[in-house]
Design a protein around this motif. Structure first.
Motif, PDB file in Angstrom:
ATOM      1  N   PHE A  65       0.817  -1.218   0.000  1.00  0.00           N
ATOM      2  CA  PHE A  65       0.000   0.000   0.000  1.00  0.00           C
ATOM      3  C   PHE A  65       0.849   1.267   0.000  1.00  0.00           C
ATOM      4  O   PHE A  65       0.363   2.334  -0.370  1.00  0.00           O
ATOM      5  N   ALA A  66       2.107   1.172   0.388  1.00  0.00           N
ATOM      6  CA  ALA A  66       3.000   2.324   0.295  1.00  0.00           C
ATOM      7  C   ALA A  66       3.352   2.614  -1.164  1.00  0.00           C
ATOM      8  O   ALA A  66       3.557   3.765  -1.539  1.00  0.00           O
ATOM      9  N   VAL A  67       3.399   1.572  -1.975  1.00  0.00           N
ATOM     10  CA  VAL A  67       3.771   1.724  -3.377  1.00  0.00           C
ATOM     11  C   VAL A  67       2.598   2.231  -4.228  1.00  0.00           C
ATOM     12  O   VAL A  67       2.794   2.975  -5.183  1.00  0.00           O
ATOM     13  N   LEU A  68       1.396   1.846  -3.873  1.00  0.00           N
ATOM     14  CA  LEU A  68       0.217   2.223  -4.665  1.00  0.00           C
ATOM     15  C   LEU A  68      -0.159   3.691  -4.437  1.00  0.00           C
ATOM     16  O   LEU A  68       0.128   4.252  -3.381  1.00  0.00           O
ATOM     17  N   PRO A  69      -0.816   4.321  -5.432  1.00  0.00           N
ATOM     18  CA  PRO A  69      -1.229   5.726  -5.252  1.00  0.00           C
ATOM     19  C   PRO A  69      -2.314   5.867  -4.193  1.00  0.00           C
ATOM     20  O   PRO A  69      -3.158   4.996  -4.040  1.00  0.00           O
ATOM     21  N   TRP A  70      -2.299   6.996  -3.491  1.00  0.00           N
ATOM     22  CA  TRP A  70      -3.229   7.232  -2.393  1.00  0.00           C
ATOM     23  C   TRP A  70      -4.320   8.228  -2.739  1.00  0.00           C
ATOM     24  O   TRP A  70      -5.339   8.286  -2.066  1.00  0.00           O
ATOM     25  N   PHE A  71      -4.085   9.043  -3.749  1.00  0.00           N
ATOM     26  CA  PHE A  71      -5.017  10.134  -4.039  1.00  0.00           C
ATOM     27  C   PHE A  71      -5.447  10.106  -5.496  1.00  0.00           C
ATOM     28  O   PHE A  71      -4.772   9.531  -6.348  1.00  0.00           O
ATOM     29  N   HIS A  72      -6.573  10.748  -5.746  1.00  0.00           N
ATOM     30  CA  HIS A  72      -7.156  10.752  -7.080  1.00  0.00           C
ATOM     31  C   HIS A  72      -7.773  12.129  -7.335  1.00  0.00           C
ATOM     32  O   HIS A  72      -8.347  12.724  -6.427  1.00  0.00           O
TER      33      HIS A  72
END
Length: 183
Positions: A65-72
């Motif tokens: 989850f640190a690697v995946l994007p957090w915002f959109h």
């Protein structure tokens, strides 16, 4: 000049033919290596205590989850909307901490890795909470904050951070109990 191109083309064909001949051997080697790595990881997994296994899973999820994007957010260019996902500005810190924790604590534990783990998890938690309170400063600075939505991966990272901390504590506590009973 034409002779040079013909020589290069024939060399390329020979190279291609030899490369294609090696594919079955390469597949066998990769299959063998994959099988050996998987079996050794499985035998390593079987030796771990229950809390260690759960701890390992949450460390892996934290890294994921640190690697995946957090915002959109969506932006309009010439009357067409584009959807963009982005990671926080300080994403490299979260990835590095998660990666080091995953490898240090998943495969090797000592007294200093405990201190490292709790210190880095607390630093991550502080940065995440600070970013949640001041997203423009910590997470993104070039977009309008009202246009940005937080994706589920942000909350999953928070959850994995929290549960890694809890199960890390429980894992260390159980290891200490086992160590004290064996001596």
């Amino acid at each position: 000049m034409t002779n040079l191109f013909l020589n290069l083309f024939s060399e390329f064909l020979i190279f291609l033919k030899e490369t294609i001949k090696l594919i079955p051997d390469l597949l066998k080697v990769w299959w063998y290596l994959g099988k050996r790595i998987t079996l050794s990881l499985y035998s390593y997994w079987k030796t771990k205590l229950f809390y260690d296994k759960i701890f390992f899973i949450f460390l892996f999820l934290q890294l994921l989850f640190a690697v995946l994007p957090w915002f959109h957010y969506e932006i309009t260019f010439f009357e067409s909307k584009e959807s963009i996902s982005l990671s926080p500005k300080l994403n490299s810190i979260f990835i590095l901490i998660s990666l080091l924790n995953f490898f240090f604590l998943g495969f090797w534990k000592s007294s200093w890795t405990r201190i490292w783990f709790f210190a880095t998890e607390m630093v991550s938690a502080i940065i995440v909470i600070w970013g949640y309170l001041e997203p423009k400063r910590t997470y993104y600075d070039f977009v309008n904050a009202s246009e940005v939505t937080t994706q589920i991966t942000f909350y999953l990272f928070l959850g994995s951070l929290f549960f890694a901390f809890i199960f890390g504590y429980l894992s260390f506590k159980k290891e200490d109990e086992v160590f004290l009973h064996s001596h």
